[in-house]
Design a protein around this motif. Sequence first.
Motif, PDB file in Angstrom:
ATOM      1  N   GLY A 125       0.813  -1.199   0.000  1.00  0.00           N
ATOM      2  CA  GLY A 125       0.000   0.000   0.000  1.00  0.00           C
ATOM      3  C   GLY A 125       0.851   1.255   0.000  1.00  0.00           C
ATOM      4  O   GLY A 125       2.005   1.250   0.430  1.00  0.00           O
ATOM      5  N   VAL A 126       0.277   2.338  -0.479  1.00  0.00           N
ATOM      6  CA  VAL A 126       0.922   3.654  -0.471  1.00  0.00           C
ATOM      7  C   VAL A 126      -0.074   4.665   0.080  1.00  0.00           C
ATOM      8  O   VAL A 126      -1.146   4.867  -0.495  1.00  0.00           O
ATOM      9  CB  VAL A 126       1.366   4.082  -1.884  1.00  0.00           C
ATOM     10  CG1 VAL A 126       2.018   5.470  -1.827  1.00  0.00           C
ATOM     11  CG2 VAL A 126       2.317   3.063  -2.495  1.00  0.00           C
ATOM     12  N   ARG A 127       0.296   5.301   1.201  1.00  0.00           N
ATOM     13  CA  ARG A 127      -0.554   6.337   1.801  1.00  0.00           C
ATOM     14  C   ARG A 127      -0.172   7.685   1.196  1.00  0.00           C
ATOM     15  O   ARG A 127       0.742   8.342   1.674  1.00  0.00           O
ATOM     16  CB  ARG A 127      -0.369   6.356   3.316  1.00  0.00           C
ATOM     17  CG  ARG A 127      -0.816   5.086   4.011  1.00  0.00           C
ATOM     18  CD  ARG A 127      -0.280   4.993   5.428  1.00  0.00           C
ATOM     19  NE  ARG A 127       1.170   4.779   5.456  1.00  0.00           N
ATOM     20  CZ  ARG A 127       1.881   4.590   6.551  1.00  0.00           C
ATOM     21  NH1 ARG A 127       1.274   4.590   7.737  1.00  0.00           N
ATOM     22  NH2 ARG A 127       3.195   4.416   6.480  1.00  0.00           N
ATOM     23  N   ARG A 128      -0.870   8.082   0.142  1.00  0.00           N
ATOM     24  CA  ARG A 128      -0.548   9.355  -0.503  1.00  0.00           C
ATOM     25  C   ARG A 128      -0.859  10.533   0.425  1.00  0.00           C
ATOM     26  O   ARG A 128      -0.133  11.529   0.442  1.00  0.00           O
ATOM     27  CB  ARG A 128      -1.360   9.511  -1.791  1.00  0.00           C
ATOM     28  CG  ARG A 128      -1.083   8.443  -2.839  1.00  0.00           C
ATOM     29  CD  ARG A 128       0.256   8.651  -3.519  1.00  0.00           C
ATOM     30  NE  ARG A 128       0.474   7.633  -4.548  1.00  0.00           N
ATOM     31  CZ  ARG A 128       1.553   7.560  -5.316  1.00  0.00           C
ATOM     32  NH1 ARG A 128       2.522   8.455  -5.168  1.00  0.00           N
ATOM     33  NH2 ARG A 128       1.676   6.590  -6.213  1.00  0.00           N
ATOM     34  N   ARG A 129      -1.933  10.404   1.171  1.00  0.00           N
ATOM     35  CA  ARG A 129      -2.311  11.434   2.153  1.00  0.00           C
ATOM     36  C   ARG A 129      -2.413  10.768   3.513  1.00  0.00           C
ATOM     37  O   ARG A 129      -3.264   9.916   3.731  1.00  0.00           O
ATOM     38  CB  ARG A 129      -3.635  12.078   1.777  1.00  0.00           C
ATOM     39  CG  ARG A 129      -4.040  13.201   2.726  1.00  0.00           C
ATOM     40  CD  ARG A 129      -5.359  13.817   2.325  1.00  0.00           C
ATOM     41  NE  ARG A 129      -5.728  14.894   3.234  1.00  0.00           N
ATOM     42  CZ  ARG A 129      -6.883  15.544   3.204  1.00  0.00           C
ATOM     43  NH1 ARG A 129      -7.792  15.205   2.295  1.00  0.00           N
ATOM     44  NH2 ARG A 129      -7.140  16.492   4.067  1.00  0.00           N
ATOM     45  N   ARG A 130      -1.525  11.159   4.412  1.00  0.00           N
ATOM     46  CA  ARG A 130      -1.463  10.520   5.722  1.00  0.00           C
ATOM     47  C   ARG A 130      -1.989  11.444   6.807  1.00  0.00           C
ATOM     48  O   ARG A 130      -1.691  12.634   6.828  1.00  0.00           O
ATOM     49  CB  ARG A 130      -0.024  10.125   6.045  1.00  0.00           C
ATOM     50  CG  ARG A 130       0.493   8.981   5.216  1.00  0.00           C
ATOM     51  CD  ARG A 130       1.919   8.634   5.569  1.00  0.00           C
ATOM     52  NE  ARG A 130       2.089   8.272   6.980  1.00  0.00           N
ATOM     53  CZ  ARG A 130       3.238   7.896   7.520  1.00  0.00           C
ATOM     54  NH1 ARG A 130       4.330   7.841   6.760  1.00  0.00           N
ATOM     55  NH2 ARG A 130       3.307   7.577   8.794  1.00  0.00           N
ATOM     56  N   ASP A 157       6.285   3.814   0.252  1.00  0.00           N
ATOM     57  CA  ASP A 157       5.774   3.869   1.632  1.00  0.00           C
ATOM     58  C   ASP A 157       6.216   2.584   2.334  1.00  0.00           C
ATOM     59  O   ASP A 157       5.424   1.675   2.576  1.00  0.00           O
ATOM     60  CB  ASP A 157       4.255   3.998   1.609  1.00  0.00           C
ATOM     61  CG  ASP A 157       3.668   4.412   2.956  1.00  0.00           C
ATOM     62  OD1 ASP A 157       4.429   4.514   3.932  1.00  0.00           O
ATOM     63  OD2 ASP A 157       2.437   4.618   3.016  1.00  0.00           O
ATOM     64  N   GLU A 201       2.833  -1.509  -6.175  1.00  0.00           N
ATOM     65  CA  GLU A 201       2.457  -0.553  -5.129  1.00  0.00           C
ATOM     66  C   GLU A 201       1.151   0.124  -5.534  1.00  0.00           C
ATOM     67  O   GLU A 201       1.026   0.644  -6.638  1.00  0.00           O
ATOM     68  CB  GLU A 201       3.568   0.472  -4.923  1.00  0.00           C
ATOM     69  CG  GLU A 201       4.851  -0.155  -4.381  1.00  0.00           C
ATOM     70  CD  GLU A 201       5.994   0.824  -4.257  1.00  0.00           C
ATOM     71  OE1 GLU A 201       6.235   1.339  -3.143  1.00  0.00           O
ATOM     72  OE2 GLU A 201       6.653   1.080  -5.287  1.00  0.00           O
ATOM     73  N   VAL A 202       0.182   0.112  -4.623  1.00  0.00           N
ATOM     74  CA  VAL A 202      -1.144   0.660  -4.927  1.00  0.00           C
ATOM     75  C   VAL A 202      -1.540   1.676  -3.861  1.00  0.00           C
ATOM     76  O   VAL A 202      -1.166   1.550  -2.691  1.00  0.00           O
ATOM     77  CB  VAL A 202      -2.206  -0.458  -5.005  1.00  0.00           C
ATOM     78  CG1 VAL A 202      -1.855  -1.475  -6.071  1.00  0.00           C
ATOM     79  CG2 VAL A 202      -2.381  -1.150  -3.661  1.00  0.00           C
ATOM     80  N   ASP A 203      -2.282   2.683  -4.262  1.00  0.00           N
ATOM     81  CA  ASP A 203      -2.748   3.694  -3.312  1.00  0.00           C
ATOM     82  C   ASP A 203      -3.777   3.103  -2.357  1.00  0.00           C
ATOM     83  O   ASP A 203      -4.650   2.310  -2.775  1.00  0.00           O
ATOM     84  CB  ASP A 203      -3.378   4.864  -4.056  1.00  0.00           C
ATOM     85  CG  ASP A 203      -2.353   5.696  -4.812  1.00  0.00           C
ATOM     86  OD1 ASP A 203      -1.145   5.407  -4.692  1.00  0.00           O
ATOM     87  OD2 ASP A 203      -2.766   6.634  -5.528  1.00  0.00           O
ATOM     88  N   VAL A 204      -3.681   3.480  -1.083  1.00  0.00           N
ATOM     89  CA  VAL A 204      -4.675   3.081  -0.089  1.00  0.00           C
ATOM     90  C   VAL A 204      -5.114   4.315   0.685  1.00  0.00           C
ATOM     91  O   VAL A 204      -4.368   5.288   0.823  1.00  0.00           O
ATOM     92  CB  VAL A 204      -4.112   2.022   0.896  1.00  0.00           C
ATOM     93  CG1 VAL A 204      -3.818   0.718   0.182  1.00  0.00           C
ATOM     94  CG2 VAL A 204      -2.871   2.540   1.618  1.00  0.00           C
ATOM     95  N   HIS A 206      -5.939   6.400   3.976  1.00  0.00           N
ATOM     96  CA  HIS A 206      -5.438   6.457   5.352  1.00  0.00           C
ATOM     97  C   HIS A 206      -6.319   7.426   6.130  1.00  0.00           C
ATOM     98  O   HIS A 206      -6.374   8.622   5.830  1.00  0.00           O
ATOM     99  CB  HIS A 206      -3.983   6.915   5.390  1.00  0.00           C
ATOM    100  CG  HIS A 206      -3.355   6.828   6.739  1.00  0.00           C
ATOM    101  ND1 HIS A 206      -2.992   7.928   7.476  1.00  0.00           N
ATOM    102  CD2 HIS A 206      -3.030   5.749   7.487  1.00  0.00           C
ATOM    103  CE1 HIS A 206      -2.454   7.542   8.630  1.00  0.00           C
ATOM    104  NE2 HIS A 206      -2.470   6.227   8.655  1.00  0.00           N
TER     105      HIS A 206
END
Length: 243
Positions: A125-130, A157, A201-204, A206
Amino acid sequence: MERNQAATVPLSVCMPVYNEEEAVALAVEDVQRDVLDRVAGAELVVVNDGSRDGTGKILDGLGAGDARIRVIHQQNRGHGGALMAALDAARGDYVLLVDSDRQIPLSDFSAAWAHVQAGRAGVFGVRRRRHDPALRLYLSAFVRQAIGLLFAVRILDANVPYKLLRREIWTDAQRCIPTGTLAPSLFLAIFAKRRRYDIVEVDVVHKERDTGEVSIRRLKLLKFCARGFRQMLAFRRCLSHVR
């Protein structure tokens, strides 16, 4: 704990838990609905890491009501120690690493599962906005740069608590991830990239934390990172000798 050798189920969800009595039942329900109900034969391995509240009792009740849930109780070893205990106990061909704070929804798990069923070795996963404090964001940026310099790999990430990958990657990597490692999930990601496993890697999403206890704060977090950086250097030395 002995290393688990047999892969007897398709997927093991590995979840460390510490003082989450307000949310742990909902976290388990998320796994049941979004993962276990969608992958026949899958299991949840949840490690109660010495919780001081009612978390352990709640987990025992949930485990008694669903044979797919395996509850492990241990003295407090920290998040890394709890995650390693779950990985050691996992029986799945694949493992899914998640946290119990429900900050990353599991509703899109089917898309990640489709990737590995199509032949990919793993999904990160990739947390683009945390939704984390500024200090944690700065430290994450530092870790990302350090990984690039020390290991010559790019991971968007690295320590995200949402990784799906073949369990054999863990069994290969653990020779360089000794007991006491603070961030085994991060080192596992580095290992997978260094060994050129086919990782997507995919956006998740958060979300903000609603309940539970953040166990590492400010000065303790800085000390944690300093110790973690020393472990990263040792991990690099180990990787250079392991083929």
